[in-house]
Design a protein around this motif. Structure first.
Motif, PDB file in Angstrom:
ATOM      1  N   LYS B 364     -52.602 -75.440 -41.518  1.00 10.29           N
ATOM      2  CA  LYS B 364     -52.351 -74.882 -42.173  1.00 10.29           C
ATOM      3  C   LYS B 364     -52.627 -73.377 -41.537  1.00 10.29           C
ATOM      4  O   LYS B 364     -51.772 -72.326 -41.997  1.00 10.29           O
ATOM      5  N   ASP B 365     -53.615 -73.447 -41.661  1.00 16.07           N
ATOM      6  CA  ASP B 365     -54.074 -71.972 -40.585  1.00 16.07           C
ATOM      7  C   ASP B 365     -53.488 -71.505 -39.676  1.00 16.07           C
ATOM      8  O   ASP B 365     -53.465 -71.930 -38.834  1.00 16.07           O
ATOM      9  N   LYS B 366     -52.562 -70.289 -39.687  1.00 14.88           N
ATOM     10  CA  LYS B 366     -52.228 -69.890 -38.129  1.00 14.88           C
ATOM     11  C   LYS B 366     -52.476 -69.689 -36.870  1.00 14.88           C
ATOM     12  O   LYS B 366     -52.216 -69.934 -36.037  1.00 14.88           O
ATOM     13  N   LYS B 367     -53.861 -69.318 -37.349  1.00 15.03           N
ATOM     14  CA  LYS B 367     -54.570 -68.857 -36.166  1.00 15.03           C
ATOM     15  C   LYS B 367     -55.071 -70.563 -35.629  1.00 15.03           C
ATOM     16  O   LYS B 367     -55.212 -70.160 -33.924  1.00 15.03           O
ATOM     17  N   VAL B 368     -55.538 -71.205 -36.489  1.00 13.29           N
ATOM     18  CA  VAL B 368     -55.591 -72.181 -35.481  1.00 13.29           C
ATOM     19  C   VAL B 368     -54.694 -73.068 -34.646  1.00 13.29           C
ATOM     20  O   VAL B 368     -54.672 -73.194 -34.163  1.00 13.29           O
ATOM     21  N   ARG B 369     -53.151 -72.754 -35.308  1.00 13.94           N
ATOM     22  CA  ARG B 369     -52.452 -73.371 -34.307  1.00 13.94           C
ATOM     23  C   ARG B 369     -51.915 -72.824 -33.315  1.00 13.94           C
ATOM     24  O   ARG B 369     -51.414 -73.312 -32.238  1.00 13.94           O
ATOM     25  N   LEU B 558     -41.264 -69.554 -32.951  1.00 12.59           N
ATOM     26  CA  LEU B 558     -42.307 -70.702 -32.374  1.00 12.59           C
ATOM     27  C   LEU B 558     -43.595 -69.163 -32.332  1.00 12.59           C
ATOM     28  O   LEU B 558     -44.776 -69.295 -32.230  1.00 12.59           O
ATOM     29  N   SER B 559     -42.632 -67.938 -31.993  1.00 14.19           N
ATOM     30  CA  SER B 559     -43.997 -66.335 -31.783  1.00 14.19           C
ATOM     31  C   SER B 559     -44.462 -66.508 -33.402  1.00 14.19           C
ATOM     32  O   SER B 559     -45.643 -66.364 -33.707  1.00 14.19           O
ATOM     33  N   ASP B 560     -44.185 -67.117 -34.328  1.00 13.45           N
ATOM     34  CA  ASP B 560     -44.702 -66.763 -35.931  1.00 13.45           C
ATOM     35  C   ASP B 560     -45.192 -67.756 -36.211  1.00 13.45           C
ATOM     36  O   ASP B 560     -46.118 -67.835 -37.365  1.00 13.45           O
ATOM     37  N   GLU B 561     -44.111 -68.773 -36.620  1.00 14.25           N
ATOM     38  CA  GLU B 561     -44.478 -70.260 -37.212  1.00 14.25           C
ATOM     39  C   GLU B 561     -45.781 -70.930 -36.204  1.00 14.25           C
ATOM     40  O   GLU B 561     -46.602 -71.891 -37.130  1.00 14.25           O
ATOM     41  N   ILE B 562     -45.553 -70.795 -35.440  1.00 13.97           N
ATOM     42  CA  ILE B 562     -46.374 -72.593 -33.855  1.00 13.97           C
ATOM     43  C   ILE B 562     -46.026 -73.395 -34.966  1.00 13.97           C
ATOM     44  O   ILE B 562     -47.148 -74.194 -34.753  1.00 13.97           O
ATOM     45  N   PRO B 563     -44.802 -73.712 -34.934  1.00 15.06           N
ATOM     46  CA  PRO B 563     -45.258 -75.154 -35.182  1.00 15.06           C
ATOM     47  C   PRO B 563     -45.327 -76.364 -34.439  1.00 15.06           C
ATOM     48  O   PRO B 563     -45.158 -77.525 -34.431  1.00 15.06           O
TER      49      PRO B 563
END
Lengths: 325, 600
Positions: B364-369, B558-563
């Motif tokens: 859930k952590d976007k930084k990790v993604r 891609l830039s904001d959510e990095i799925p």
């Protein structure tokens, strides 16, 4: 002899029933859900229920097995149509009766097995006999080493090399493919030649080594020595006395080998892109196609069992010492 | 759109064909370059997006212009790896079958590929043009051409088009695309309720949805503007099926041909032949030719086998080709050195984009993604699949074949750091306080994927992750990763646009509505602002504005959510025999176009 055959045939039927039951129940022990496979990505519960019903998968497993077995002898009606006896069901994948596909693929396997067997039997036994005849000479050593080399080869290696050299490189052999014998015997022959040769290279080694050792052993037996002492020509001694004794165990192995080959030479079929029973078996496993798998399994097992009975009969015929009670 | 792969539990799953390094013959991918490094020898596609134009009525009028030097007659041998399973145009959705049906199945519109430039143009196929819209894009009217016939000589009418559309509502139709049905009658599986038995019990869609006022006219009514109808009706399932001869499930074995070829000798798993359809009138068709007498297709040819045969070019293989088999990664460097064979090859970018999805339910952590995205070694990863001949490093989630694609968009600098930027990733992990974060990386057990997993593991560990590799049986791979409650963090998949607009990429892959088992939203992204934006762009009635909005949205996601981490845009590198002419590339299906092929 008749009683022996009858008993063995009954035993064979029991074995086939056991194999079918084990396959069937093992298949349903898998976590796979066959109807889900036939249902595409837009699958909803209605579609799934319809496929389950069409394929008869909505019934309890023992009932499905019973219907499957009855279908083999009496034919079956499916929601998608009637399936004539021998009915091995409808393929989950192709949605066609399994038997039709097996009948379509079997001639390829039959051609491969019989042709290959003819080559490896003639060449293997021939080489083994020459080696035994010239035991201890350079001929013997040469052929012994050659068989060792052959026995250590693998079809997927020799096959690929043969394709690269003889078909793609030198262009002296045709691209392996199956053409019906009845349509064009010449094309059938040239299409199967390379698979036969490669398949036999592997098997030949076993047969030549076995023939040589059997012959060497036989040539030291008492009856052979007696025959020699009686002044019979060495040719007569070699062929009539020693060979007859040596051939019995070879026939036993040959029966098993031919049975397995008729059940599908998977690696050979994949190497040469032939569509036979072996390939069908692998594909049906990959696609979790139970009816197809069952059909192929039963046909292959039947081939092995039948050839074993034939071998036993032949064995008893050749060697009077082995009269089975 | 799916590219073909045999998969045990979802027989055809969304993936790129490289995924299955099948059979005993498949060798591991070239790990050291894999060829293609010599620019002189490689004929790389231009990095420009395909600007598909909408053709006029004149462009839609046949016959197609003859090719220089084209001759009639002969048999073409077609070597394919995977067997065709579906012939019913309603059930077709994988690349091999999509390209195969162009021979016998005609749809309302279709793509015409320029003989010289290869540029695609959408033209009327059964219809006289690409459609006339009214009511602000809510109504689309199609007029059928005169002289259209099936292989049995019976005429094709608007009732047959209605049949083709309405049968898609029946429960047995589970494999094809669903755009038009959903636009007409409701999202998800809701559309089926509008006609639960299809047209088989005498019921039809109301005239306010689908109308056939006369034998030549088909009118579609939508509840909101639908700018992309001309593309949706080019999909194989929007053609014609005669109501009297619609045999439901059985139609999948023997559909009636409307194109220049008809089906003969279909043997499932083994092969199929396409022979001339003498009822096809070239004057009605501006796309297809009928040069060859027969296409003799056989299945089961591993890439090594088809590559060897087509490169050797011996005997009957001189008239051989393949529509979707690529040059095997293990043979790329040999083929590149063979100048003669290279003159019989093409390398083109396909619409398929390979990505490694990040399970956003678990991470859930976007930084990790973000750290994963920086660390991922896309360039090294691509090398395992064959290097530049198998694809080009991807910067974004949509590929170069889409209109509006921006080659400079590469937020995680995948092109600059083919081995991943471990330093940046480490910093991000540190910021997030998640050093030594444990990742479960799942992959199929094919040779190429096993090789690739090593590269991925090393790069991620360099960046400060702990990686647990989970090998999944190739045949159940897509079922396993398709489960919403799967236990994996990272897994690859591939997706191709159904037509050159990101509208067929962004909603199926990143709309929160599509989080369910077996869905293409493998990252389980469900962000209200993204969902709202998708809904908004879907309503844009101007086609070119909508196209650029979709691209912008994909970049924002891609830039904001990095799925997901984009890895590479697939390429088709393939060969054909020296006796074959008229080979073109169908850039929409990412396969070799057989419709103009002839024997020299």
């Amino acid at each position: 002899m008749f009683r022996f055959l009858a008993r063995r045939s009954l035993g064979a039927i029991v074995i086939l029933i056991l194999i079918s039951a084990i396959t069937f129940f093992l298949f349903f022990a898998l976590p796979a859900e066959p109807a889900r496979l036939a249902c595409g990505k837009n699958c909803d519960p209605t579609s799934l229920a319809m496929i389950n019903k069409n394929l008869g998968l909505d019934q309890p497993v023992p009932v499905q097995y019973w219907k499957f077995m009855v279908g083999i002898f009496a034919g079956r009606d499916f929601a998608v149509g009637h399936c004539d006896a021998p009915c091995f069901g409808y393929s989950f994948v192709s949605q066609e009766p399994v038997w039709g596909t097996i009948v379509d693929r079997f001639p390829t396997t039959l051609s491969l097995a019989l042709g290959g067997a003819a080559v490896f039997l003639v060449c293997g036994i021939g080489i083994g006999m020459i080696a035994a005849w010239r035991r201890g000479t350079w001929i013997d050593k040469f052929f012994s080493s050659l068989s060792l080399l052959g026995a250590s080869m693998q079809i997927y290696f020799v096959g690929v090399l043969a394709l690269a050299w003889f078909v793609s490189g030198l262009g002296i052999m045709d691209q392996p493919a199956y053409y019906p014998f009845t349509d064009n015997p010449a094309k059938w022959f040239s299409g199967m030649l390379l698979p036969w040769v490669v398949l036999s290279l592997i098997f030949m080694a076993n047969y030549s080594r076995m023939t040589r050792s059997q012959m060497v052993e036989q040539l030291q037996e008492d009856h052979v020595r007696t025959a020699r002492a009686k002044g019979l020509s060495s040719r007569t001694v070699f062929f009539r006395y020693a060979w007859r004794g040596a051939i019995a165990p070879i026939i036993t192995i040959f029966g098993i080998d031919l049975g397995s080959l008729l059940g599908g030479a998977m690696v050979t079929e994949y190497t040469f892109t032939l569509h036979g029973i072996g390939r069908l078996a692998v594909e049906s496993v990959q696609l979790t196609d139970l009816p197809m798998l069952m059909g192929v399994m039963l046909v292959s097992s039947a081939a092995i069992v039948v050839f074993n009975i034939l071998v036993d009969a032949a064995y008893a015929f050749i060697d009077p010492r082995v009269r089975l009670a | 759109m799916n590219i073909e792969e045999r998969s045990k539990n979802s027989r055809r799953a969304r993936t790129y064909a490289v995924a299955l390094a099948a059979g005993a013959l498949a060798l591991a991918g070239c790990s050291s370059g894999g060829g293609g490094s010599d620019p002189k020898d490689s004929n790389e596609p231009k990095m420009e997006s395909q600007d598909i134009t909408l053709g006029t009525a004149a462009d839609s009028t046949g016959p197609a212009k003859d090719l220089a030097g084209a001759k009639k007659g002969g048999t073409v041998t077609v070597l394919q790896r995977d067997a065709f399973e579906h012939l019913d145009p309603g059930q077709i959705y994988v690349s091999d079958e999509l390209i195969m049906q162009t021979l016998y199945n005609r749809t309302l519109t279709n793509y015409q590929f320029d003989d010289k430039t290869g540029k695609a143009k959408l033209v009327g196929d059964l219809a006289t043009d690409t459609g006339k819209s009214s009511d602000g894009g809510r109504t689309w009217t199609y007029t059928l051409k005169a002289g259209l016939k099936y292989e049995d000589g019976s005429p094709i009418t608007s009732k047959d088009v209605r049949q083709a559309v309405e049968r898609l509502y029946a429960p047995y139709q589970t494999n094809g695309p669903t755009y038009l049905q959903q636009w007409l009658s409701g999202e998800g599986q809701k559309y089926r309720k509008a006609l639960p038995d299809g047209p088989y019990k005498g019921k039809h869609l109301p005239k306010s949805v689908l109308d056939t006022p006369d034998d030549k006219t088909v009118v579609f009514h939508f509840d909101q503007p639908r700018a992309e109808v001309p593309f949706a009706v080019a999909m194989p399932n929007i053609g014609a099926v005669p109501p009297g001869k619609d045999t439901k499930e059985k139609y999948d074995k023997a559909p009636l041909a409307s194109g220049p070829y008809k089906i003969r000798n279909f043997k499932p798993g083994k092969g199929i032949q396409f022979v001339k359809n003498d009822q096809w009138d070239p004057k009605t068709d501006s796309i297809r030719h009928q040069y060859v007498n027969t296409f003799d297709v056989s299945f089961g040819h591993q890439w090594v086998d088809s590559t060897r045969r087509l490169q050797a070019d011996k005997g009957a293989d001189r008239n051989g080709m393949t529509w979707t088999n690529v040059v095997d990664p293990s043979q790329i460097s040999t083929v590149l050195k063979d100048k003669e064979a290279m003159s019989r090859s093409l390398t083109e970018t396909q619409p398929y984009v390979d990505v490694v999805s990040i399970n956003t339910d678990r991470i859930k952590d976007k930084k990790v993604r973000e750290a994963i995205a920086w660390a991922f070694p896309s360039g090294q990863y691509l090398q395992q699949f064959g290097g530049p001949k198998a694809g080009e490093i991807g910067g974004g989630l949509v590929g170069p074949t889409l209109k509006g694609y921006d080659p400079s968009f590469d937020p995680f600098q995948k092109k600059k750091y083919p081995g991943g930027n471990a330093k940046k990733a480490r910093e991000l992990l540190k910021e997030a306080g998640k050093e030594n974060y444990e990742l479960v990386y799942a992959y199929g057990n094919g040779d190429t994927h096993q090789d690739a997993s090593v590269v991925v593991e090393r790069a991620l560990e360099r960046a400060g992750f702990k990686v647990e590799k989970k090998e999944i049986d190739q045949s159940t791979y897509y079922t396993q990763i398709g489960k919403v409650k799967n236990k994996y963090d990272l897994y690859r998949s591939s997706w191709g646009a159904d037509w050159p607009s990101a509208s067929t990429v962004v909603p199926p892959l990143y709309d929160g509505k599509n989080v369910y088992d077996d869905s293409a939203n493998y990252s389980h992204l469900n962000v209200p602002s993204v969902n709202a934006e998708i809904g908004k762009v879907a309503k844009v009635s101007d086609l070119s504005r909508a196209t650029s909005e979709w691209i912008k949205l994909s970049e924002k996601i891609l830039s904001d959510e990095i799925p997901a981490v984009p890895t590479f845009y697939n390429r088709l590198f393939t060969l054909w025999g020296s006796g074959i002419g008229g080979v073109k590339f169908n850039s929409v299906y990412g396969a070799v176009d057989p419709t103009a092929v002839f024997i020299k």
